[in-house]
Write a protein that holds these residues in place. Structure first.
Motif, PDB file in Angstrom:
ATOM      1  N   PRO A   6       0.473  -1.160  -0.225  1.00 44.23           N
ATOM      2  CA  PRO A   6       0.031  -0.043  -0.353  1.00 44.23           C
ATOM      3  C   PRO A   6       0.547   1.654  -0.410  1.00 44.23           C
ATOM      4  CG  PRO A   6      -0.283  -1.700   1.650  1.00 44.23           C
ATOM      5  CD  PRO A   6       0.777  -1.660   1.642  1.00 44.23           C
ATOM      6  N   ARG A   7      -0.078   2.234  -0.417  1.00 43.97           N
ATOM      7  CA  ARG A   7       1.097   3.130  -0.782  1.00 43.97           C
ATOM      8  C   ARG A   7       1.686   4.519   0.912  1.00 43.97           C
ATOM      9  NH1 ARG A   7      -0.231   6.981  -5.998  1.00 43.97           N
ATOM     10  NH2 ARG A   7       0.972   6.141  -7.055  1.00 43.97           N
ATOM     11  N   ARG A   8       0.507   4.283   1.722  1.00 39.63           N
ATOM     12  CA  ARG A   8       1.493   4.670   2.351  1.00 39.63           C
ATOM     13  C   ARG A   8       1.816   4.332   3.476  1.00 39.63           C
ATOM     14  NH1 ARG A   8      -3.418   7.741   6.462  1.00 39.63           N
ATOM     15  NH2 ARG A   8      -2.278   7.872   7.879  1.00 39.63           N
ATOM     16  N   PRO A   9       1.949   2.684   3.803  1.00 38.01           N
ATOM     17  CA  PRO A   9       3.701   2.547   4.878  1.00 38.01           C
ATOM     18  C   PRO A   9       4.006   2.841   3.320  1.00 38.01           C
ATOM     19  CG  PRO A   9       2.161   0.350   3.820  1.00 38.01           C
ATOM     20  CD  PRO A   9       1.802   2.337   3.797  1.00 38.01           C
ATOM     21  N   LEU A  10       4.317   2.734   2.871  1.00 35.05           N
ATOM     22  CA  LEU A  10       5.573   3.103   1.424  1.00 35.05           C
ATOM     23  C   LEU A  10       5.808   4.686   1.710  1.00 35.05           C
ATOM     24  CD1 LEU A  10       7.770   2.252  -0.634  1.00 35.05           C
ATOM     25  CD2 LEU A  10       5.973   2.760  -2.240  1.00 35.05           C
ATOM     26  N   PHE A  11       5.061   5.271   1.715  1.00 31.86           N
ATOM     27  CA  PHE A  11       5.583   6.675   1.934  1.00 31.86           C
ATOM     28  C   PHE A  11       6.101   7.378   3.279  1.00 31.86           C
ATOM     29  CE2 PHE A  11       2.455   8.198  -1.495  1.00 31.86           C
ATOM     30  CZ  PHE A  11       3.215   8.142  -2.872  1.00 31.86           C
ATOM     31  N   GLU A  12       5.386   6.247   4.298  1.00 28.99           N
ATOM     32  CA  GLU A  12       5.578   7.062   5.761  1.00 28.99           C
ATOM     33  C   GLU A  12       7.223   5.629   6.093  1.00 28.99           C
ATOM     34  OE1 GLU A  12       2.952   4.319   8.267  1.00 28.99           O
ATOM     35  OE2 GLU A  12       1.904   6.116   7.539  1.00 28.99           O
ATOM     36  N   ALA A  13       7.981   4.916   5.614  1.00 23.65           N
ATOM     37  CA  ALA A  13       9.011   4.379   4.783  1.00 23.65           C
ATOM     38  C   ALA A  13       9.972   5.524   4.605  1.00 23.65           C
ATOM     39  CB  ALA A  13       9.016   3.099   4.531  1.00 23.65           C
ATOM     40  N   ARG A  14       9.377   5.727   2.845  1.00 20.21           N
ATOM     41  CA  ARG A  14      10.890   7.211   2.671  1.00 20.21           C
ATOM     42  C   ARG A  14      10.781   8.280   3.594  1.00 20.21           C
ATOM     43  NH1 ARG A  14       8.329   7.569  -2.770  1.00 20.21           N
ATOM     44  NH2 ARG A  14       9.895   5.811  -3.402  1.00 20.21           N
ATOM     45  N   GLY A  15       9.859   8.208   4.396  1.00 13.74           N
ATOM     46  CA  GLY A  15      10.266   9.745   5.371  1.00 13.74           C
ATOM     47  C   GLY A  15      10.491   9.361   6.762  1.00 13.74           C
ATOM     48  N   ASN A  16      10.568   8.129   6.921  1.00 13.97           N
ATOM     49  CA  ASN A  16      11.279   7.696   7.993  1.00 13.97           C
ATOM     50  C   ASN A  16      12.810   7.613   7.223  1.00 13.97           C
ATOM     51  OD1 ASN A  16       9.193   7.857   9.962  1.00 13.97           O
ATOM     52  ND2 ASN A  16       9.115   5.382   9.361  1.00 13.97           N
ATOM     53  N   ALA A  17      13.371   7.037   6.455  1.00 14.60           N
ATOM     54  CA  ALA A  17      14.130   7.003   5.881  1.00 14.60           C
ATOM     55  C   ALA A  17      15.017   8.360   5.831  1.00 14.60           C
ATOM     56  CB  ALA A  17      14.267   6.917   5.341  1.00 14.60           C
ATOM     57  N   GLN A  18      13.882   9.703   5.413  1.00 15.24           N
ATOM     58  CA  GLN A  18      15.020  11.013   5.031  1.00 15.24           C
ATOM     59  C   GLN A  18      15.074  11.329   6.696  1.00 15.24           C
ATOM     60  OE1 GLN A  18      11.927  12.945   2.532  1.00 15.24           O
ATOM     61  NE2 GLN A  18      12.891  11.922   0.504  1.00 15.24           N
ATOM     62  N   ARG A  19      14.136  11.054   7.212  1.00 10.08           N
ATOM     63  CA  ARG A  19      14.271  12.077   8.821  1.00 10.08           C
ATOM     64  C   ARG A  19      15.734  11.169   9.576  1.00 10.08           C
ATOM     65  NH1 ARG A  19       9.230  11.579   8.901  1.00 10.08           N
ATOM     66  NH2 ARG A  19       8.674  10.005   9.347  1.00 10.08           N
TER      67      ARG A  19
END
Length: 117
Positions: A6-19
């Motif tokens: 699902p798109r939402r966990p993928l965006f969250e993972a990417r956001g966590n990686a960037q943080r």
């Protein structure tokens, strides 16, 4: 067919990686700054030690010269001793100045500070 994430966990993972990347960079910068401050502190202590030693030795020599002059009936008799003390004082002053210049030069190189005009 592979199941799609699902798109939402993928965006969250990417956001966590960037943080995490931003936090890692900030930690690295803070560590570099801390190391620089430690180095500058060490050099400042070295300059302080050099100057303190040089000035203390000069005071000892100058006090000896003062006492020789004060208690001499004829300065000609003590001329060699006076000259020896003044020469020693001058040597200590030069050594202190050279040591201070070396330490300050190291500090300038480290910080890329310009020389005073």
């Amino acid at each position: 067919m592979t199941p799609r994430m699902p798109r939402r966990p993928l965006f969250e993972a990417r956001g966590n990686a960037q943080r995490l990347l931003v936090q890692g960079r900030a930690a690295h910068e803070a560590e570099a700054e801390s190391t620089g401050l430690t180095q500058r502190g060490r050099i400042a202590l070295e300059v302080h030690d050099v100057l303190t030693t040089a000035l203390s030795a000069q005071l000892v020599h100058l006090e000896a010269v003062r006492l020789l002059i004060q208690h001499s009936a004829g300065l000609e008799a003590d001329r060699d001793r006076l000259l020896e003390r003044v020469t020693a004082c001058r040597g200590v002053a030069r050594e202190g100045l050279e040591g201070s210049r070396e330490a300050l030069s190291a500090l300038r190189r480290e910080n890329a500070w310009p020389r005073a005009p």
